[in-house]
Design a protein around this motif. Structure first.
Motif, PDB file in Angstrom:
ATOM      1  N   ALA A  54       7.914   3.301   2.272  1.00 15.14           N
ATOM      2  CA  ALA A  54       8.038   3.442   3.727  1.00 15.14           C
ATOM      3  C   ALA A  54       8.679   2.198   4.343  1.00 15.14           C
ATOM      4  O   ALA A  54       9.565   2.305   5.199  1.00 15.14           O
ATOM      5  CB  ALA A  54       6.671   3.698   4.351  1.00 15.14           C
ATOM      6  N   ILE A  55       8.253   1.033   3.886  1.00 18.83           N
ATOM      7  CA  ILE A  55       8.822  -0.216   4.407  1.00 18.83           C
ATOM      8  C   ILE A  55      10.299  -0.323   4.044  1.00 18.83           C
ATOM      9  O   ILE A  55      11.135  -0.692   4.875  1.00 18.83           O
ATOM     10  CB  ILE A  55       8.026  -1.428   3.889  1.00 18.83           C
ATOM     11  N   SER A  56      10.644   0.025   2.808  1.00 15.07           N
ATOM     12  CA  SER A  56      12.050  -0.071   2.404  1.00 15.07           C
ATOM     13  C   SER A  56      12.915   0.926   3.165  1.00 15.07           C
ATOM     14  O   SER A  56      14.057   0.612   3.508  1.00 15.07           O
ATOM     15  CB  SER A  56      12.200   0.108   0.895  1.00 15.07           C
ATOM     16  N   SER A  57      12.392   2.118   3.457  1.00 19.88           N
ATOM     17  CA  SER A  57      13.192   3.073   4.230  1.00 19.88           C
ATOM     18  C   SER A  57      13.401   2.573   5.656  1.00 19.88           C
ATOM     19  O   SER A  57      14.466   2.780   6.247  1.00 19.88           O
ATOM     20  CB  SER A  57      12.559   4.461   4.229  1.00 19.88           C
ATOM     21  N   LEU A  58      12.404   1.883   6.217  1.00 22.73           N
ATOM     22  CA  LEU A  58      12.579   1.290   7.548  1.00 22.73           C
ATOM     23  C   LEU A  58      13.618   0.168   7.509  1.00 22.73           C
ATOM     24  O   LEU A  58      14.422   0.026   8.438  1.00 22.73           O
ATOM     25  CB  LEU A  58      11.251   0.759   8.077  1.00 22.73           C
ATOM     26  N   LEU A  59      13.605  -0.638   6.459  1.00 24.77           N
ATOM     27  CA  LEU A  59      14.598  -1.700   6.321  1.00 24.77           C
ATOM     28  C   LEU A  59      16.010  -1.129   6.208  1.00 24.77           C
ATOM     29  O   LEU A  59      16.953  -1.681   6.773  1.00 24.77           O
ATOM     30  CB  LEU A  59      14.285  -2.574   5.108  1.00 24.77           C
ATOM     31  N   VAL A  60      16.138  -0.033   5.484  1.00 23.13           N
ATOM     32  CA  VAL A  60      17.448   0.603   5.342  1.00 23.13           C
ATOM     33  C   VAL A  60      17.929   1.131   6.692  1.00 23.13           C
ATOM     34  O   VAL A  60      19.084   0.936   7.072  1.00 23.13           O
ATOM     35  CB  VAL A  60      17.401   1.743   4.289  1.00 23.13           C
ATOM     36  N   VAL A  61      17.037   1.757   7.448  1.00 24.90           N
ATOM     37  CA  VAL A  61      17.421   2.350   8.726  1.00 24.90           C
ATOM     38  C   VAL A  61      17.703   1.288   9.785  1.00 24.90           C
ATOM     39  O   VAL A  61      18.744   1.325  10.446  1.00 24.90           O
ATOM     40  CB  VAL A  61      16.324   3.330   9.221  1.00 24.90           C
ATOM     41  N   PHE A  62      16.800   0.334   9.944  1.00 25.89           N
ATOM     42  CA  PHE A  62      16.922  -0.604  11.063  1.00 25.89           C
ATOM     43  C   PHE A  62      17.762  -1.842  10.762  1.00 25.89           C
ATOM     44  O   PHE A  62      18.422  -2.367  11.649  1.00 25.89           O
ATOM     45  CB  PHE A  62      15.536  -1.026  11.559  1.00 25.89           C
ATOM     46  N   LEU A  63      17.725  -2.337   9.529  1.00 25.49           N
ATOM     47  CA  LEU A  63      18.470  -3.546   9.203  1.00 25.49           C
ATOM     48  C   LEU A  63      19.694  -3.273   8.342  1.00 25.49           C
ATOM     49  O   LEU A  63      20.402  -4.198   7.958  1.00 25.49           O
ATOM     50  CB  LEU A  63      17.557  -4.557   8.507  1.00 25.49           C
ATOM     51  N   ASN A  64      19.903  -2.026   8.001  1.00 19.14           N
ATOM     52  CA  ASN A  64      21.048  -1.598   7.193  1.00 19.14           C
ATOM     53  C   ASN A  64      21.103  -2.342   5.853  1.00 19.14           C
ATOM     54  O   ASN A  64      22.166  -2.711   5.383  1.00 19.14           O
ATOM     55  CB  ASN A  64      22.346  -1.770   7.974  1.00 19.14           C
ATOM     56  N   ILE A  65      19.917  -2.574   5.288  1.00 22.01           N
ATOM     57  CA  ILE A  65      19.838  -3.175   3.958  1.00 22.01           C
ATOM     58  C   ILE A  65      19.847  -2.027   2.960  1.00 22.01           C
ATOM     59  O   ILE A  65      18.956  -1.193   2.952  1.00 22.01           O
ATOM     60  CB  ILE A  65      18.555  -4.012   3.802  1.00 22.01           C
ATOM     61  N   ASN A  66      20.858  -1.995   2.147  1.00 24.85           N
ATOM     62  CA  ASN A  66      20.977  -0.874   1.211  1.00 24.85           C
ATOM     63  C   ASN A  66      21.445  -1.412  -0.137  1.00 24.85           C
ATOM     64  O   ASN A  66      22.597  -1.801  -0.291  1.00 24.85           O
ATOM     65  CB  ASN A  66      21.954   0.163   1.750  1.00 24.85           C
TER      66      ASN A  66
ATOM     67  N   PHE B 174      -4.892   2.956 -10.611  1.00 22.52           N
ATOM     68  CA  PHE B 174      -3.689   3.791 -10.641  1.00 22.52           C
ATOM     69  C   PHE B 174      -3.455   4.428  -9.272  1.00 22.52           C
ATOM     70  O   PHE B 174      -2.338   4.419  -8.755  1.00 22.52           O
ATOM     71  CB  PHE B 174      -3.823   4.869 -11.723  1.00 22.52           C
ATOM     72  N   LEU B 175      -4.506   4.970  -8.669  1.00 22.80           N
ATOM     73  CA  LEU B 175      -4.375   5.561  -7.336  1.00 22.80           C
ATOM     74  C   LEU B 175      -4.003   4.506  -6.300  1.00 22.80           C
ATOM     75  O   LEU B 175      -3.202   4.759  -5.397  1.00 22.80           O
ATOM     76  CB  LEU B 175      -5.671   6.274  -6.935  1.00 22.80           C
ATOM     77  N   GLN B 176      -4.563   3.328  -6.447  1.00 19.58           N
ATOM     78  CA  GLN B 176      -4.237   2.230  -5.540  1.00 19.58           C
ATOM     79  C   GLN B 176      -2.765   1.831  -5.680  1.00 19.58           C
ATOM     80  O   GLN B 176      -2.075   1.621  -4.678  1.00 19.58           O
ATOM     81  CB  GLN B 176      -5.146   1.046  -5.861  1.00 19.58           C
ATOM     82  N   LEU B 177      -2.273   1.755  -6.899  1.00 22.13           N
ATOM     83  CA  LEU B 177      -0.869   1.425  -7.115  1.00 22.13           C
ATOM     84  C   LEU B 177       0.053   2.518  -6.569  1.00 22.13           C
ATOM     85  O   LEU B 177       1.132   2.220  -6.051  1.00 22.13           O
ATOM     86  CB  LEU B 177      -0.599   1.180  -8.597  1.00 22.13           C
ATOM     87  N   LEU B 178      -0.364   3.779  -6.677  1.00 20.95           N
ATOM     88  CA  LEU B 178       0.413   4.867  -6.067  1.00 20.95           C
ATOM     89  C   LEU B 178       0.496   4.679  -4.559  1.00 20.95           C
ATOM     90  O   LEU B 178       1.560   4.856  -3.952  1.00 20.95           O
ATOM     91  CB  LEU B 178      -0.213   6.223  -6.386  1.00 20.95           C
ATOM     92  N   ARG B 179      -0.616   4.302  -3.961  1.00 21.99           N
ATOM     93  CA  ARG B 179      -0.657   4.066  -2.516  1.00 21.99           C
ATOM     94  C   ARG B 179       0.271   2.913  -2.140  1.00 21.99           C
ATOM     95  O   ARG B 179       1.050   3.012  -1.190  1.00 21.99           O
ATOM     96  CB  ARG B 179      -2.097   3.766  -2.107  1.00 21.99           C
ATOM     97  N   TYR B 180       0.205   1.829  -2.884  1.00 22.99           N
ATOM     98  CA  TYR B 180       1.071   0.682  -2.608  1.00 22.99           C
ATOM     99  C   TYR B 180       2.548   1.043  -2.787  1.00 22.99           C
ATOM    100  O   TYR B 180       3.404   0.565  -2.043  1.00 22.99           O
ATOM    101  CB  TYR B 180       0.721  -0.502  -3.506  1.00 22.99           C
ATOM    102  N   THR B 181       2.825   1.881  -3.765  1.00 23.09           N
ATOM    103  CA  THR B 181       4.195   2.339  -3.975  1.00 23.09           C
ATOM    104  C   THR B 181       4.693   3.126  -2.776  1.00 23.09           C
ATOM    105  O   THR B 181       5.831   2.953  -2.337  1.00 23.09           O
ATOM    106  CB  THR B 181       4.277   3.209  -5.254  1.00 23.09           C
ATOM    107  N   MET B 182       3.834   3.965  -2.242  1.00 21.37           N
ATOM    108  CA  MET B 182       4.223   4.749  -1.074  1.00 21.37           C
ATOM    109  C   MET B 182       4.443   3.849   0.143  1.00 21.37           C
ATOM    110  O   MET B 182       5.392   4.052   0.912  1.00 21.37           O
ATOM    111  CB  MET B 182       3.173   5.816  -0.787  1.00 21.37           C
ATOM    112  N   ILE B 183       3.601   2.846   0.317  1.00 25.92           N
ATOM    113  CA  ILE B 183       3.765   1.919   1.442  1.00 25.92           C
ATOM    114  C   ILE B 183       5.055   1.118   1.279  1.00 25.92           C
ATOM    115  O   ILE B 183       5.808   0.931   2.243  1.00 25.92           O
ATOM    116  CB  ILE B 183       2.531   1.007   1.568  1.00 25.92           C
ATOM    117  N   ALA B 184       5.341   0.663   0.062  1.00 27.40           N
ATOM    118  CA  ALA B 184       6.587  -0.063  -0.197  1.00 27.40           C
ATOM    119  C   ALA B 184       7.801   0.824   0.077  1.00 27.40           C
ATOM    120  O   ALA B 184       8.813   0.361   0.604  1.00 27.40           O
ATOM    121  CB  ALA B 184       6.617  -0.576  -1.630  1.00 27.40           C
TER     122      ALA B 184
END
Length: 187
Positions: free
Chosen positions: A119-131, A107-117
Motif C-alpha cells: 500500500a505504501i509503495s503504491s502511494l509512492l508510485v502515485v504521488f511521488l512518481n517513484i517507479n 507468517f500471518l504477521q509477515l503477510l500483513r506487513y507485506t500488504m502494508i508495504a
C-alpha cells in the motif's frame, strides 16, 4: 553473554526467515525470476532448492512446500536455542506446539506487513512518481492474498475494498489462532 547470544541468534534466524518468506511470496505471486530482486532472493535462498527435492511445489508450482518447511524448521531451531540460552526446559511436544503456533502467527504477521508495504509503495508510485523494480515487486507480492477477495467485494474505483477486506481477514485470523492457541495451551 546470554543476552548477546540471544540477540545474535534471533537476528540471524529472523533474517533467514524474512529471506525465505520473500522467496515464498515471489514464487506465490509468480513474479518474473529475471527481475533483480527475485533473482537476488533466489540466489540467497538456494537452500530452498535443496529442500525442494524432498518437498515438491503445489498449486501449479506457486506454493513452495520446501520454503514453508524451512520456515517452520527455523522457528523450531529458534525456540529451542532461546530455551537453552535462557536456561529453561521444554518438552518436544511443547516445542512442536509453540513452534508451529508462533510460526503460523509470524507468517500471518509477515503477510500483513507485506500488504502494508504494498500500500505504501503504491502511494509512492502515485504521488511521488517513484517507479522502479522494487516498487513493482512490492505492489505485486500481496496479489495472491487479495485476489480471492476481489471476487465478492465490490469495486469502488480508487478505493480497493478487497485489499482492506484481505487485511482485516488476516488480522482476524491472527487473533483467532492466538486465542485458540492460548486456550489450548492454557495461557
Amino acid at each position: 553473554m546470554n543476552s548477546m547470544s540471544f540477540v545474535l541468534i534471533n537476528m540471524v534466524i529472523n533474517f533467514a526467515l524474512m529471506l525465505i518468506f520473500v522467496r515464498f511470496m515471489i514464487q506465490l505471486a509468480q513474479i518474473d525470476t529475471n527481475m533483480p530482486i527475485a533473482r537476488a532472493a533466489y540466489r540467497l535462498t538456494g537452500v530452498v532448492d535443496v529442500f525442494a527435492r524432498i518437498f515438491p511445489t503445489m498449486g501449479k508450482g506457486r506454493i513452495s512446500l520446501a520454503a514453508v518447511v524451512l520456515m517452520l524448521l527455523l522457528y523450531f531451531i529458534n525456540i529451542a536455542a532461546n530455551t537453552i540460552i535462557l536456561g529453561r526446559s521444554m518438552t518436544a511436544i511443547e516445542l512442536f506446539f509453540i513452534g508451529s503456533l508462533s510460526g503460523i502467527m509470524k507468517f500471518l504477521q509477515l503477510l500483513r506487513y507485506t500488504m502494508i508495504a504494498s500500500a505504501i509503495s503504491s502511494l509512492l508510485v502515485v504521488f511521488l512518481n517513484i517507479n522502479n523494480s522494487v516498487m513493482f515487486v512490492l505492489m505485486q507480492l500481496p496479489e495472491p492474498i487479495v485476489a480471492p477477495f476481489r471476487r465478492f467485494v465490490p469495486n469502488l474505483g480508487m478505493i480497493d475494498l478487497s485489499f482492506l477486506a484481505a487485511l482485516f481477514s488476516l488480522l482476524l485470523l491472527e487473533n483467532f489462532i492466538g486465542i485458540i492457541g492460548s486456550y489450548i495451551w492454557g495461557g
